[in-house]
Design a protein around this motif. Structure first.
Motif, mmCIF file in Angstrom:
data_model
loop_
_atom_site.group_PDB
_atom_site.id
_atom_site.type_symbol
_atom_site.label_atom_id
_atom_site.label_comp_id
_atom_site.label_asym_id
_atom_site.label_seq_id
_atom_site.Cartn_x
_atom_site.Cartn_y
_atom_site.Cartn_z
ATOM 1 N N PRO A 1 77.478 5.719 66.974
ATOM 2 C CA PRO A 1 77.937 6.927 66.265
ATOM 3 C C PRO A 1 76.805 7.897 65.934
ATOM 4 O O PRO A 1 76.984 9.116 65.992
ATOM 5 N N SER A 2 75.616 7.375 65.614
ATOM 6 C CA SER A 2 74.495 8.255 65.253
ATOM 7 C C SER A 2 74.040 9.124 66.430
ATOM 8 O O SER A 2 73.350 10.123 66.236
ATOM 9 N N GLU A 3 74.437 8.744 67.628
ATOM 10 C CA GLU A 3 74.039 9.522 68.808
ATOM 11 C C GLU A 3 75.065 10.606 69.162
ATOM 12 O O GLU A 3 74.889 11.321 70.148
ATOM 13 N N LEU A 4 76.139 10.720 68.367
ATOM 14 C CA LEU A 4 77.233 11.637 68.721
ATOM 15 C C LEU A 4 77.145 12.937 67.939
ATOM 16 O O LEU A 4 76.692 12.958 66.798
ATOM 17 N N SER A 5 77.634 14.009 68.542
ATOM 18 C CA SER A 5 77.790 15.271 67.809
ATOM 19 C C SER A 5 79.024 15.160 66.907
ATOM 20 O O SER A 5 79.839 14.235 67.057
ATOM 21 N N GLY A 6 79.167 16.127 66.002
ATOM 22 C CA GLY A 6 80.323 16.127 65.100
ATOM 23 C C GLY A 6 81.642 16.132 65.849
ATOM 24 O O GLY A 6 82.575 15.396 65.518
ATOM 25 N N GLY A 7 81.715 16.956 66.907
ATOM 26 C CA GLY A 7 82.948 17.046 67.689
ATOM 27 C C GLY A 7 83.259 15.740 68.400
ATOM 28 O O GLY A 7 84.417 15.321 68.491
ATOM 29 N N MET A 8 82.214 15.067 68.894
ATOM 30 C CA MET A 8 82.425 13.783 69.579
ATOM 31 C C MET A 8 82.926 12.720 68.597
ATOM 32 O O MET A 8 83.806 11.923 68.916
ATOM 33 N N ARG A 9 82.368 12.734 67.410
ATOM 34 C CA ARG A 9 82.818 11.761 66.388
ATOM 35 C C ARG A 9 84.310 11.921 66.124
ATOM 36 O O ARG A 9 85.044 10.951 66.005
ATOM 37 N N LYS A 10 84.740 13.187 66.020
ATOM 38 C CA LYS A 10 86.166 13.444 65.780
ATOM 39 C C LYS A 10 87.003 12.894 66.933
ATOM 40 O O LYS A 10 88.082 12.343 66.733
ATOM 41 N N ARG A 11 86.498 13.088 68.155
ATOM 42 C CA ARG A 11 87.237 12.599 69.315
ATOM 43 C C ARG A 11 87.341 11.075 69.321
ATOM 44 O O ARG A 11 88.365 10.510 69.718
#
Ligand SMILES: Nc1ncnc2c1ncn2[C@@H]1O[C@H](COP(=O)(O)OP(=O)(O)O)[C@@H](O)[C@H]1O
Ligand SMILES: [Mg+2]
Length: 244
Positions: free
Chosen positions: A132-142
């Motif tokens: 999760p720490s490697e993801l952008s905000g939008g990716m986290r939502k996805r």
């Protein structure tokens, strides 16, 4: 279909929701708007059977969420504002978290195949190994959407899915929400502050003000609604559109 009738929710002495009734027909997307503290999240939690309430009924596909909470919850996909991912699990294990509890005997190979298919649907193919720490905000939502979708819910509840995202990422997430509905037929409720988003995705808008439903109708009528809180929101959105 979601059916809320005469719902009143109190925290102590305070009524946070007052006699709220709302219906979301199967496969429709309804946006819940309203000022902060208006009771939007509380309404979603009541629908999800996560908190009890004293007065009124909530049915999801004909099932009373207060009576058979577990049964009703199996048909619900929840996407909360924070995404609430497990930071110590990679994307694939986050997506599979609920699935493994539901299908404890599924082979590892099958689990992976299901997760990969869902990740592809949300535009995250091949990201299963990321943390999760490697993801952008939008990716986290996805990932949050994928984790809900993998349980094949009849109902999707999104609490401010695009808050804090930039306009391009917001647009992409809005498209995903509509796509999910088109593909799965999920009855969807979305809490949002963003009028542009709401006009893009919602079949209907419901506006909660201080615990009361003061508007419930198609987006076209929302712009002309007379309630001062709605007029203020519409006026602000117009002013911002001129600024850009
Ligand atoms: N668990 C709780 N205990 C007491 N008050 C709460 C609780 N949860 C929410 N509230 C109160 O209920 C009101 C509505 O909250 P909420 O549903 O989170 O509003 P919104 O999502 O529209 O911003 C707020 O005044 C909030 O402080
Ligand atoms: Mg909220």
């Amino acid at each position: 279909m979601i059916s809320v009738r005469g719902l009143t929710k109190r925290f102590g002495e305070r009524s946070v929701l007052r006699d709220v009734s709302i219906e979301v027909p199967k496969g429709h997307i309804v946006a819940i708007m309203g000022s902060s503290g208006g009771g939007k999240t509380t309404l979603l939690k009541c629908i999800a059977g996560l908190i009890p309430f004293e007065v009124g009924t909530v049915e999801v596909d004909g099932v009373d969420v207060q009576r058979t909470t577990d049964e009703a919850r199996r048909h619900l996909g929840l996407v909360f504002q924070s995404s609430a991912l497990f930071d110590y699990l990679n994307v694939m294990d986050n997506v599979l978290f609920g699935y493994r509890r539901r299908h404890p005997r599924a082979s590892l190979k099958d689990q992976r195949a299901v997760a990969e298919a869902i990740l592809e649907q949300v535009g995250l193919s091949g990201t299963g190994h990321l943390m999760p720490s490697e993801l952008s905000g939008g990716m986290r939502k996805r990932v949050g959407v994928a984790r809900a979708l993998i349980l094949e819910p009849a109902v999707m509840l999104y609490d401010e899915p695009t808050t804090g995202l930039d306009p391009v990422t917001t647009y992409a997430l809005d498209s995903l929400i509509v796509d999910v509905r088109d593909r799965t037929g999920a009855t969807s409720l979305i809490v949002s502050h963003d009028l542009t988003s709401v006009f893009r995705v919602a079949d209907r808008i419901a506006f909660l003000h201080a615990g009361e439903l003061v508007f419930d109708g198609p987006p076209a009528g929302f712009r002309e609604a007379e309630h001062p809180a709605i007029a203020e929101l519409v006026g602000k959105a117009r002013a911002e559109a001129f600024d850009e």
